[in-house]
Design a protein around this motif. Sequence first.
Motif, mmCIF file in Angstrom:
data_model
loop_
_atom_site.group_PDB
_atom_site.id
_atom_site.type_symbol
_atom_site.label_atom_id
_atom_site.label_comp_id
_atom_site.label_asym_id
_atom_site.label_seq_id
_atom_site.Cartn_x
_atom_site.Cartn_y
_atom_site.Cartn_z
ATOM 1 N N ASP A 1 -37.937 52.275 130.736
ATOM 2 C CA ASP A 1 -37.194 51.498 131.723
ATOM 3 C C ASP A 1 -36.839 50.112 131.190
ATOM 4 N N ARG A 2 -37.746 49.514 130.438
ATOM 5 C CA ARG A 2 -37.427 48.225 129.810
ATOM 6 C C ARG A 2 -36.324 48.412 128.762
ATOM 7 N N TYR A 3 -36.401 49.476 128.000
ATOM 8 C CA TYR A 3 -35.386 49.766 126.982
ATOM 9 C C TYR A 3 -34.004 49.917 127.623
ATOM 10 N N ASP B 1 -23.055 42.106 127.533
ATOM 11 C CA ASP B 1 -22.748 41.058 126.558
ATOM 12 C C ASP B 1 -21.598 41.474 125.633
ATOM 13 N N ARG B 2 -21.653 42.718 125.161
ATOM 14 C CA ARG B 2 -20.684 43.187 124.168
ATOM 15 C C ARG B 2 -19.461 43.840 124.794
ATOM 16 N N GLU B 3 -19.518 44.056 126.098
ATOM 17 C CA GLU B 3 -18.409 44.679 126.834
ATOM 18 C C GLU B 3 -18.034 46.023 126.205
ATOM 19 N N THR B 4 -19.063 46.837 125.992
ATOM 20 C CA THR B 4 -18.842 48.149 125.388
ATOM 21 C C THR B 4 -19.901 49.129 125.869
ATOM 22 N N GLN B 5 -19.607 50.402 125.724
ATOM 23 C CA GLN B 5 -20.577 51.434 126.081
ATOM 24 C C GLN B 5 -21.599 51.594 124.970
ATOM 25 N N LEU B 6 -22.863 51.776 125.366
ATOM 26 C CA LEU B 6 -23.942 51.991 124.417
ATOM 27 C C LEU B 6 -24.634 53.311 124.739
ATOM 28 N N ILE B 7 -25.290 53.882 123.742
ATOM 29 C CA ILE B 7 -26.004 55.149 123.903
ATOM 30 C C ILE B 7 -27.476 54.922 123.593
ATOM 31 N N SER B 8 -28.349 55.316 124.514
ATOM 32 C CA SER B 8 -29.783 55.201 124.236
ATOM 33 C C SER B 8 -30.203 56.243 123.207
ATOM 34 N N ARG B 9 -31.202 55.877 122.432
ATOM 35 C CA ARG B 9 -31.703 56.760 121.368
ATOM 36 C C ARG B 9 -33.161 57.114 121.640
ATOM 37 N N ALA B 10 -33.627 58.176 121.002
ATOM 38 C CA ALA B 10 -35.031 58.571 121.130
ATOM 39 C C ALA B 10 -35.914 57.444 120.588
ATOM 40 N N GLN B 11 -36.989 57.175 121.300
ATOM 41 C CA GLN B 11 -37.928 56.128 120.949
ATOM 42 C C GLN B 11 -39.324 56.721 120.758
ATOM 43 N N ALA C 1 -28.114 44.883 129.546
ATOM 44 C CA ALA C 1 -27.778 43.502 129.196
ATOM 45 C C ALA C 1 -26.898 43.451 127.947
ATOM 46 N N GLU C 2 -27.234 44.264 126.950
ATOM 47 C CA GLU C 2 -26.443 44.268 125.719
ATOM 48 C C GLU C 2 -25.043 44.810 125.962
ATOM 49 N N SER C 3 -24.925 45.853 126.770
ATOM 50 C CA SER C 3 -23.608 46.402 127.082
ATOM 51 C C SER C 3 -22.737 45.370 127.781
ATOM 52 N N GLY D 1 -35.659 61.957 132.475
ATOM 53 C CA GLY D 1 -36.815 61.655 131.649
ATOM 54 C C GLY D 1 -36.435 60.772 130.483
ATOM 55 N N GLY D 2 -36.606 61.272 129.282
ATOM 56 C CA GLY D 2 -36.294 60.483 128.100
ATOM 57 C C GLY D 2 -35.032 60.933 127.390
ATOM 58 N N GLU D 3 -34.176 61.683 128.100
ATOM 59 C CA GLU D 3 -32.943 62.144 127.476
ATOM 60 C C GLU D 3 -32.032 60.953 127.133
ATOM 61 N N GLY D 4 -31.170 61.162 126.157
ATOM 62 C CA GLY D 4 -30.220 60.117 125.802
ATOM 63 C C GLY D 4 -29.253 59.834 126.947
ATOM 64 N N SER D 5 -28.974 58.558 127.173
ATOM 65 C CA SER D 5 -28.084 58.149 128.255
ATOM 66 C C SER D 5 -27.012 57.212 127.720
ATOM 67 N N SER D 6 -25.820 57.294 128.310
ATOM 68 C CA SER D 6 -24.794 56.295 128.020
ATOM 69 C C SER D 6 -24.917 55.171 129.043
ATOM 70 N N VAL D 7 -24.673 53.949 128.594
ATOM 71 C CA VAL D 7 -24.824 52.773 129.443
ATOM 72 C C VAL D 7 -23.557 51.936 129.336
ATOM 73 N N THR D 8 -22.904 51.696 130.462
ATOM 74 C CA THR D 8 -21.711 50.859 130.500
ATOM 75 C C THR D 8 -21.896 49.810 131.581
ATOM 76 N N ALA D 9 -21.898 48.534 131.202
ATOM 77 C CA ALA D 9 -22.192 47.459 132.148
ATOM 78 C C ALA D 9 -21.147 46.354 132.067
ATOM 79 N N ILE D 10 -20.958 45.681 133.193
ATOM 80 C CA ILE D 10 -20.086 44.500 133.241
ATOM 81 C C ILE D 10 -20.825 43.391 133.975
ATOM 82 N N ARG D 11 -20.483 42.167 133.633
ATOM 83 C CA ARG D 11 -21.117 40.993 134.217
ATOM 84 C C ARG D 11 -20.051 40.056 134.757
#
Length: 367
Positions: free
Chosen positions: A338-340, A350-360, A346-348, A179-189
């Motif tokens: 889903d857009r968030y 770009d920055r080559e780092t893990q990001l954490i989603s926050r409550a919106q 994309a930001e992860s 659902g809307g729980e906080g998630s960690s996001v790690t991406a590579i391009r």
Amino acid sequence: MQAGSLSRVPPAPRRFGLVGHGWRTDFYLRIAAALPDRFTCVGIVTRTAEAGRRVEERWGVPSFRAVADLVNGSQVDAMVVSVPPIAAAPIIADLVRLRIPVLTETPPAPTLDGLADLWKAVGDSPLVMVAEQHPYLPVFVALQRLIDQGVLGEVSSASISWTHEYHAAALLRRLAGVGGEGSSVTAIRASVPLVDGPDRSGWPELPAVSQREHVTAVLRTGDRSALYDFTETQWFNPLRRRQVSVRGSHGEVVGSDVTWTAGGEIMSAPIVRRQLGLDGNLEGTGLDRLTWCSQTLYRNPFPGSGLSDEEIAIATCLVNITNPDHPAGYSLADACEDRYLSLLVAESADRETQLISRAQPWSAALV
């Protein structure tokens, strides 16, 4: 005439209007043409008279230059907004003020600030749904039914290599039960070579090898994980097969193959597609149903229409918004989340780092 012999009068077609014109709006016009007993397009709003004239000549529907002219002159059950995301918000807000149901295209806004502003303006209104068709594709409806029945047990992970950004997030969150729980996001391009495939205009005259962006990402929510894998142009390129897998405590699905345990036995059986119009079949064309172990997981709600799976899914979105008695469809809260998440991917990368989603602002509305 005896009591009970009167035939039931079929419901009148649901009436909708369109804002914007182009590749996406053509889907709705094709659906209305294929299903005249279900839908009627009463008009389309275009910015210029020339664009309106082209639509009128091709589709036989009237065109308008302003939304107010269409809705004031026509009885509509809903309006479909298919304009660039940056231009959609004020149109959506105006229609909500008029108490007209709105089906807006994805994404509902281009930026996180834009999503927050749109949610502040109309987020608590049940009149807004988003035309995210992927969860309504027959294969995913069938797969979701297996999950809901508990065939796979407790789902722990899902993987998608099918579509991109917010579309993929919509599938991954639903399949993994997030659902809307906080998630960690790690991406590579990465940039990878790929032979050119078709685009919206068809096949290139001389296909060449081009460099395409390939993004992979892992989204983790509690003890559940989701894998995102997409190569640019993959939507249409047959050299990149569409892949989906879901794993649970009692089994897994890989593509259309289901493996599960029942009574201590390990079982395997595929999800089978019955397609009309093949070989000597004269029942029409298009999908009939998807079955598994003699159980119908999905039946085409528009039989005999000849609609593609994509059109079936979009038509389902149209049913959801035009029928007040139909269960709620894909919500604005889901679309914003889903857009968030796609922005974080994309930001992860770009920055080559893990990001954490926050409550919106929309988080509390997610189930």
